[in-house]
Structures are given as structure tokens and as C-alpha cells.
Scaffold this motif. Structure first.
Motif, PDB file in Angstrom:
ATOM      1  N   LEU A  10      -4.514   8.889  -2.857  1.00  0.00           N
ATOM      2  CA  LEU A  10      -4.483   7.445  -3.085  1.00  0.00           C
ATOM      3  C   LEU A  10      -5.924   6.954  -2.999  1.00  0.00           C
ATOM      4  O   LEU A  10      -6.736   7.363  -3.813  1.00  0.00           O
ATOM      5  N   ASP A  11      -6.246   6.129  -2.021  1.00  0.00           N
ATOM      6  CA  ASP A  11      -7.650   5.739  -1.812  1.00  0.00           C
ATOM      7  C   ASP A  11      -8.451   6.924  -1.294  1.00  0.00           C
ATOM      8  O   ASP A  11      -9.664   6.980  -1.411  1.00  0.00           O
ATOM      9  N   LYS A  12      -7.730   7.880  -0.697  1.00  0.00           N
ATOM     10  CA  LYS A  12      -8.268   9.147  -0.220  1.00  0.00           C
ATOM     11  C   LYS A  12      -7.079  10.095  -0.103  1.00  0.00           C
ATOM     12  O   LYS A  12      -5.944   9.713  -0.372  1.00  0.00           O
ATOM     13  N   GLU A  13      -7.318  11.320   0.281  1.00  0.00           N
ATOM     14  CA  GLU A  13      -6.228  12.265   0.468  1.00  0.00           C
ATOM     15  C   GLU A  13      -5.419  11.830   1.693  1.00  0.00           C
ATOM     16  O   GLU A  13      -5.970  11.628   2.775  1.00  0.00           O
ATOM     17  N   ARG A  14      -4.127  11.651   1.501  1.00  0.00           N
ATOM     18  CA  ARG A  14      -3.231  11.231   2.576  1.00  0.00           C
ATOM     19  C   ARG A  14      -2.013  12.151   2.565  1.00  0.00           C
ATOM     20  O   ARG A  14      -1.841  12.949   1.640  1.00  0.00           O
ATOM     21  N   ASN A  15      -1.159  12.007   3.587  1.00  0.00           N
ATOM     22  CA  ASN A  15       0.028  12.841   3.688  1.00  0.00           C
ATOM     23  C   ASN A  15       1.254  11.996   3.991  1.00  0.00           C
ATOM     24  O   ASN A  15       1.242  11.172   4.911  1.00  0.00           O
ATOM     25  N   LEU A  16       2.282  12.214   3.200  1.00  0.00           N
ATOM     26  CA  LEU A  16       3.563  11.543   3.428  1.00  0.00           C
ATOM     27  C   LEU A  16       4.385  12.356   4.413  1.00  0.00           C
ATOM     28  O   LEU A  16       4.447  13.587   4.320  1.00  0.00           O
ATOM     29  N   ARG A  17       5.024  11.651   5.331  1.00  0.00           N
ATOM     30  CA  ARG A  17       5.935  12.297   6.268  1.00  0.00           C
ATOM     31  C   ARG A  17       6.988  11.277   6.666  1.00  0.00           C
ATOM     32  O   ARG A  17       6.659  10.148   7.030  1.00  0.00           O
ATOM     33  N   LEU A  26      11.845   1.368   7.997  1.00  0.00           N
ATOM     34  CA  LEU A  26      12.291   1.039   6.644  1.00  0.00           C
ATOM     35  C   LEU A  26      13.503   0.116   6.688  1.00  0.00           C
ATOM     36  O   LEU A  26      13.577  -0.875   5.965  1.00  0.00           O
ATOM     37  N   GLU A  27      14.432   0.427   7.574  1.00  0.00           N
ATOM     38  CA  GLU A  27      15.644  -0.385   7.686  1.00  0.00           C
ATOM     39  C   GLU A  27      15.369  -1.722   8.374  1.00  0.00           C
ATOM     40  O   GLU A  27      15.803  -2.775   7.904  1.00  0.00           O
ATOM     41  N   LYS A  28      14.637  -1.688   9.476  1.00  0.00           N
ATOM     42  CA  LYS A  28      14.388  -2.896  10.270  1.00  0.00           C
ATOM     43  C   LYS A  28      13.497  -3.905   9.546  1.00  0.00           C
ATOM     44  O   LYS A  28      13.804  -5.087   9.485  1.00  0.00           O
ATOM     45  N   GLU A  29      12.389  -3.442   9.005  1.00  0.00           N
ATOM     46  CA  GLU A  29      11.404  -4.344   8.402  1.00  0.00           C
ATOM     47  C   GLU A  29      11.699  -4.711   6.950  1.00  0.00           C
ATOM     48  O   GLU A  29      11.318  -5.780   6.493  1.00  0.00           O
ATOM     49  N   ILE A  46       9.682   0.838  -3.363  1.00  0.00           N
ATOM     50  CA  ILE A  46       8.723   1.931  -3.538  1.00  0.00           C
ATOM     51  C   ILE A  46       7.536   1.733  -2.600  1.00  0.00           C
ATOM     52  O   ILE A  46       7.100   2.662  -1.919  1.00  0.00           O
ATOM     53  N   GLN A  47       7.016   0.507  -2.531  1.00  0.00           N
ATOM     54  CA  GLN A  47       5.894   0.222  -1.645  1.00  0.00           C
ATOM     55  C   GLN A  47       6.302   0.440  -0.184  1.00  0.00           C
ATOM     56  O   GLN A  47       5.534   1.002   0.597  1.00  0.00           O
ATOM     57  N   ALA A  48       7.499   0.022   0.185  1.00  0.00           N
ATOM     58  CA  ALA A  48       7.979   0.208   1.558  1.00  0.00           C
ATOM     59  C   ALA A  48       8.131   1.687   1.888  1.00  0.00           C
ATOM     60  O   ALA A  48       7.747   2.134   2.981  1.00  0.00           O
ATOM     61  N   LEU A  49       8.660   2.473   0.956  1.00  0.00           N
ATOM     62  CA  LEU A  49       8.806   3.911   1.179  1.00  0.00           C
ATOM     63  C   LEU A  49       7.442   4.574   1.365  1.00  0.00           C
ATOM     64  O   LEU A  49       7.271   5.437   2.236  1.00  0.00           O
ATOM     65  N   LEU A  50       6.494   4.176   0.551  1.00  0.00           N
ATOM     66  CA  LEU A  50       5.144   4.730   0.680  1.00  0.00           C
ATOM     67  C   LEU A  50       4.533   4.318   2.016  1.00  0.00           C
ATOM     68  O   LEU A  50       3.985   5.146   2.748  1.00  0.00           O
ATOM     69  N   TYR A  51       4.668   3.061   2.350  1.00  0.00           N
ATOM     70  CA  TYR A  51       4.115   2.523   3.595  1.00  0.00           C
ATOM     71  C   TYR A  51       4.661   3.252   4.823  1.00  0.00           C
ATOM     72  O   TYR A  51       3.890   3.733   5.656  1.00  0.00           O
ATOM     73  N   VAL A  52       5.971   3.354   4.936  1.00  0.00           N
ATOM     74  CA  VAL A  52       6.536   4.000   6.133  1.00  0.00           C
ATOM     75  C   VAL A  52       6.239   5.494   6.160  1.00  0.00           C
ATOM     76  O   VAL A  52       6.157   6.088   7.238  1.00  0.00           O
ATOM     77  N   GLY A  53       6.057   6.103   4.998  1.00  0.00           N
ATOM     78  CA  GLY A  53       5.726   7.525   4.940  1.00  0.00           C
ATOM     79  C   GLY A  53       4.284   7.840   5.292  1.00  0.00           C
ATOM     80  O   GLY A  53       3.956   8.972   5.652  1.00  0.00           O
ATOM     81  N   LEU A  54       3.418   6.833   5.224  1.00  0.00           N
ATOM     82  CA  LEU A  54       2.000   7.031   5.532  1.00  0.00           C
ATOM     83  C   LEU A  54       1.625   6.602   6.948  1.00  0.00           C
ATOM     84  O   LEU A  54       0.591   7.018   7.469  1.00  0.00           O
ATOM     85  N   ARG A  55       2.441   5.803   7.575  1.00  0.00           N
ATOM     86  CA  ARG A  55       2.107   5.223   8.885  1.00  0.00           C
ATOM     87  C   ARG A  55       1.897   6.250   9.987  1.00  0.00           C
ATOM     88  O   ARG A  55       1.205   5.972  10.963  1.00  0.00           O
ATOM     89  N   HIS A  56       2.462   7.429   9.861  1.00  0.00           N
ATOM     90  CA  HIS A  56       2.301   8.435  10.909  1.00  0.00           C
ATOM     91  C   HIS A  56       0.830   8.830  11.084  1.00  0.00           C
ATOM     92  O   HIS A  56       0.415   9.218  12.170  1.00  0.00           O
ATOM     93  N   GLU A  57       0.035   8.709  10.019  1.00  0.00           N
ATOM     94  CA  GLU A  57      -1.386   9.074  10.078  1.00  0.00           C
ATOM     95  C   GLU A  57      -2.286   7.913  10.478  1.00  0.00           C
ATOM     96  O   GLU A  57      -3.353   8.126  11.031  1.00  0.00           O
ATOM     97  N   ASP A  58      -1.881   6.689  10.145  1.00  0.00           N
ATOM     98  CA  ASP A  58      -2.744   5.531  10.359  1.00  0.00           C
ATOM     99  C   ASP A  58      -1.888   4.318  10.708  1.00  0.00           C
ATOM    100  O   ASP A  58      -1.368   3.637   9.833  1.00  0.00           O
ATOM    101  N   LYS A  59      -1.755   4.057  11.997  1.00  0.00           N
ATOM    102  CA  LYS A  59      -0.916   2.941  12.474  1.00  0.00           C
ATOM    103  C   LYS A  59      -1.506   1.579  12.117  1.00  0.00           C
ATOM    104  O   LYS A  59      -0.815   0.573  12.180  1.00  0.00           O
TER     105      LYS A  59
END
Length: 91
Positions: A10-17, A26-29, A46-59
Motif C-alpha cells: 500500500l503506502d509501504k509493505e504491510r501485512n493483513l491478519r 469489524l462488527e462493533k465499529e 472493503i475499507q473496514a476489512l482492510l482497516y481491521v486487517g492492518l491494525r495488528h501492526e499499527d494501532k
């Protein structure tokens, strides 16, 4: 336990988890329930799925920042990587 990650550029190499915490967020917010995911996928989902999948690396990552990382040039790759990450995390 080995963490299952799916790499995405994306803006740099990131990891989805996807974890229980990310699914709960995803459900709450965003009101997106896992059992209803295939029914109405829109841009916000789609944006929410990407967001919650990336948060583990950068809170500190925000929903808006994630949205700025995606445009028409990488939308297909983002969709593919989200799908791949979901398949990777199947039991």
C-alpha cells in the motif's frame, strides 16, 4: 503459534491478519457481521476489512488513512489480498 500474514503493498509493505479482535472491531465499529459478509460488500465494507486487517501492526492507523492508501490502481489487488487473508485464516 505461527501468525498467518498476507503481504500487501500500500503506502509501504504491510501485512493483513484477521483475529478475533479484528472481527470484533469489524462488527462493533462498522456493523459488519461475518455471516453477512457475502451479501452486501460496498466500498465502506472493503475499507473496514482492510482497516481491521492492518491494525495488528499499527494501532495508530486510522480508517481515513487506510482509505487514502487505496485508489483505482490498486483496488483489485486489495480485494484479492483481503480474500486471500480470509482463506488463510480459515480453520
Amino acid at each position: 503459534m505461527t501468525k498467518k500474514l498476507v503481504s500487501i503493498t500500500l503506502d509501504k509493505e504491510r501485512n493483513l491478519r484477521y483475529t478475533l479482535n479484528s472481527f470484533r472491531l469489524l462488527e462493533k465499529e462498522f456493523g459488519v457481521k461475518l455471516d453477512q459478509l457475502g451479501e452486501n460488500i460496498n466500498l465502506e465494507t472493503i475499507q473496514a476489512l482492510l482497516y481491521v486487517g492492518l491494525r495488528h501492526e499499527d494501532k495508530t492507523l486510522t480508517f481515513e488513512e487506510v482509505g487514502d492508501m487505496v485508489d483505482f490502481g490498486n483496488m483489485a489487488e486489495v480485494n484479492e489480498k483481503i480474500s486471500q487473508a480470509f482463506l488463510t485464516h480459515q480453520p
